[in-house]
Write a protein that holds these residues in place. Sequence first.
Motif, mmCIF file in Angstrom:
data_model
loop_
_atom_site.group_PDB
_atom_site.id
_atom_site.type_symbol
_atom_site.label_atom_id
_atom_site.label_comp_id
_atom_site.label_asym_id
_atom_site.label_seq_id
_atom_site.Cartn_x
_atom_site.Cartn_y
_atom_site.Cartn_z
ATOM 1 N N LEU A 25 91.155 71.024 38.084
ATOM 2 C CA LEU A 25 91.024 70.899 36.637
ATOM 3 C C LEU A 25 92.272 70.255 36.035
ATOM 4 C CD1 LEU A 25 89.149 71.506 34.249
ATOM 5 C CD2 LEU A 25 90.281 73.732 34.018
ATOM 6 N N GLU A 26 93.422 70.547 36.608
ATOM 7 C CA GLU A 26 94.671 69.955 36.133
ATOM 8 C C GLU A 26 94.641 68.433 36.316
ATOM 9 O OE1 GLU A 26 98.495 70.048 34.396
ATOM 10 O OE2 GLU A 26 96.950 71.595 34.560
ATOM 11 N N CYS A 27 94.120 67.972 37.453
ATOM 12 C CA CYS A 27 94.004 66.525 37.692
ATOM 13 C C CYS A 27 93.052 65.897 36.678
ATOM 14 C CB CYS A 27 93.494 66.266 39.113
ATOM 15 S SG CYS A 27 94.696 66.621 40.407
ATOM 16 N N ALA A 28 91.937 66.569 36.420
ATOM 17 C CA ALA A 28 90.958 66.058 35.449
ATOM 18 C C ALA A 28 91.587 65.972 34.065
ATOM 19 C CB ALA A 28 89.734 66.962 35.420
ATOM 20 N N LYS A 29 92.343 67.003 33.697
ATOM 21 C CA LYS A 29 92.992 67.024 32.381
ATOM 22 C C LYS A 29 93.948 65.843 32.228
ATOM 23 C CE LYS A 29 96.354 69.934 31.550
ATOM 24 N NZ LYS A 29 97.058 71.214 31.316
ATOM 25 N N ASN A 30 94.752 65.584 33.245
ATOM 26 C CA ASN A 30 95.714 64.478 33.179
ATOM 27 C C ASN A 30 95.002 63.134 33.067
ATOM 28 O OD1 ASN A 30 97.916 66.215 33.330
ATOM 29 N ND2 ASN A 30 98.009 66.135 35.564
ATOM 30 N N ALA A 48 83.919 76.934 27.887
ATOM 31 C CA ALA A 48 84.905 77.779 28.560
ATOM 32 C C ALA A 48 85.823 76.925 29.433
ATOM 33 C CB ALA A 48 84.193 78.829 29.414
ATOM 34 N N THR A 49 85.279 75.854 29.983
ATOM 35 C CA THR A 49 86.075 74.947 30.816
ATOM 36 C C THR A 49 87.164 74.269 29.996
ATOM 37 O OG1 THR A 49 84.187 74.531 32.271
ATOM 38 C CG2 THR A 49 85.968 72.902 32.305
ATOM 39 N N LEU A 50 86.812 73.782 28.810
ATOM 40 C CA LEU A 50 87.811 73.129 27.958
ATOM 41 C C LEU A 50 88.854 74.119 27.447
ATOM 42 C CD1 LEU A 50 85.808 70.527 25.824
ATOM 43 C CD2 LEU A 50 86.724 70.345 28.140
ATOM 44 N N GLN A 51 88.417 75.342 27.194
ATOM 45 C CA GLN A 51 89.373 76.363 26.775
ATOM 46 C C GLN A 51 90.407 76.610 27.872
ATOM 47 O OE1 GLN A 51 86.690 79.595 25.560
ATOM 48 N NE2 GLN A 51 87.414 79.311 23.458
ATOM 49 N N LYS A 52 89.942 76.600 29.114
ATOM 50 C CA LYS A 52 90.852 76.793 30.245
ATOM 51 C C LYS A 52 91.837 75.633 30.353
ATOM 52 C CE LYS A 52 90.835 78.019 35.152
ATOM 53 N NZ LYS A 52 89.984 78.267 36.357
ATOM 54 N N MET A 53 91.399 74.431 29.975
ATOM 55 C CA MET A 53 92.267 73.251 29.985
ATOM 56 C C MET A 53 93.253 73.259 28.831
ATOM 57 S SD MET A 53 89.433 70.306 30.769
ATOM 58 C CE MET A 53 90.576 68.929 30.639
ATOM 59 N N ASP A 54 92.933 74.013 27.775
ATOM 60 C CA ASP A 54 93.745 74.039 26.553
ATOM 61 C C ASP A 54 93.832 72.640 25.936
ATOM 62 O OD1 ASP A 54 95.115 75.458 24.621
ATOM 63 O OD2 ASP A 54 97.066 75.240 25.588
ATOM 64 N N ILE A 55 92.738 71.893 26.056
ATOM 65 C CA ILE A 55 92.733 70.483 25.670
ATOM 66 C C ILE A 55 92.911 70.279 24.164
ATOM 67 C CG2 ILE A 55 90.225 70.241 25.396
ATOM 68 C CD1 ILE A 55 92.498 67.705 27.188
ATOM 69 N N THR A 56 92.364 71.191 23.359
ATOM 70 C CA THR A 56 92.484 71.047 21.909
ATOM 71 C C THR A 56 93.942 71.068 21.464
ATOM 72 O OG1 THR A 56 90.300 71.966 21.427
ATOM 73 C CG2 THR A 56 91.939 72.121 19.683
ATOM 74 N N TRP A 90 85.891 59.857 19.885
ATOM 75 C CA TRP A 90 85.660 60.390 21.235
ATOM 76 C C TRP A 90 85.140 61.817 21.118
ATOM 77 C CZ3 TRP A 90 87.246 58.408 26.270
ATOM 78 C CH2 TRP A 90 87.717 57.081 26.228
ATOM 79 N N TYR A 91 84.413 62.243 22.133
ATOM 80 C CA TYR A 91 83.887 63.611 22.163
ATOM 81 C C TYR A 91 84.079 64.156 23.570
ATOM 82 C CZ TYR A 91 80.783 67.506 20.930
ATOM 83 O OH TYR A 91 80.269 68.751 20.654
ATOM 84 N N ILE A 92 84.621 65.358 23.667
ATOM 85 C CA ILE A 92 84.855 65.995 24.966
ATOM 86 C C ILE A 92 84.138 67.336 24.985
ATOM 87 C CG2 ILE A 92 86.579 66.774 26.633
ATOM 88 C CD1 ILE A 92 88.646 65.058 25.182
ATOM 89 N N THR A 93 83.424 67.592 26.054
ATOM 90 C CA THR A 93 82.662 68.838 26.148
ATOM 91 C C THR A 93 82.446 69.216 27.608
ATOM 92 O OG1 THR A 93 80.653 69.964 25.381
ATOM 93 C CG2 THR A 93 80.401 67.681 26.124
ATOM 94 N N GLY A 94 81.814 70.346 27.824
ATOM 95 C CA GLY A 94 81.394 70.737 29.156
ATOM 96 C C GLY A 94 79.905 70.495 29.300
ATOM 97 N N VAL A 127 83.041 67.501 31.249
ATOM 98 C CA VAL A 127 83.788 68.086 32.363
ATOM 99 C C VAL A 127 82.939 69.185 33.003
ATOM 100 C CG1 VAL A 127 85.969 69.103 33.095
ATOM 101 C CG2 VAL A 127 85.910 67.637 31.058
ATOM 102 N N VAL A 128 82.712 69.055 34.311
ATOM 103 C CA VAL A 128 81.786 69.951 34.999
ATOM 104 C C VAL A 128 82.374 70.421 36.324
ATOM 105 C CG1 VAL A 128 79.434 70.227 35.871
ATOM 106 C CG2 VAL A 128 79.891 68.571 34.052
ATOM 107 N N GLY A 129 82.304 71.723 36.574
ATOM 108 C CA GLY A 129 82.689 72.260 37.874
ATOM 109 C C GLY A 129 81.565 72.084 38.883
#
Length: 204
Positions: A25-30, A48-56, A90-94, A127-129
Amino acid sequence: MKDKIEKLITNFKLRNIEVIYADTLECAKNEILNLVPTNISVGIGHSATLQKMDITKILNDRGNTVFDKELAKDKEECKVLKKKALLAEWYITGSNAISTDGQIINVDHSGNRVAAITFGPDNVIIVVGVNKIVDTWEEAIKRVKNIACPLNAKRAGFNPPCVRLNKCVDCTSTERVCNSISIIEGQSVKGRIKVFIVNEDLGF
């Protein structure tokens, strides 16, 4: 899993949807932060995935204008932020499920997330696991209704029958969270949607 992901990448490419694989997930975030320009607006679909990334927080801190309903102080502001996200650049979601056949399946309570994925922002990142990969759209629908919906309802504080039964009964409860179901099977604009597949179990 490697063969499944390769099949997924091939089938999504045929549908004008780009797939990017990330080990963590860290690689995806970068990669996402490098991909999304600064000083532009970004809508966030609750995940929940984006929350874990703290992307906001990261996007806000670096200068992006971020429309995330989780930043709202009350229901009215929440509604305003969801509408603004629909018109973000842009729009980011799970996502709740994707199939190796090439479909993206999502379910929504109010419909804001599925609306933005379908039309509005010129660029969409999903973003999908690997836990959300299934073979067909039929399996994806089953996963969404019987796994994602009960867990998301419980997390959000709703109590439809599926929370107790751990399966969908197609209820008419006022607390039902699966009001809008979206199946994306392709894009008219090549590369508008980019799906990040992360080699981790993420979200519900």
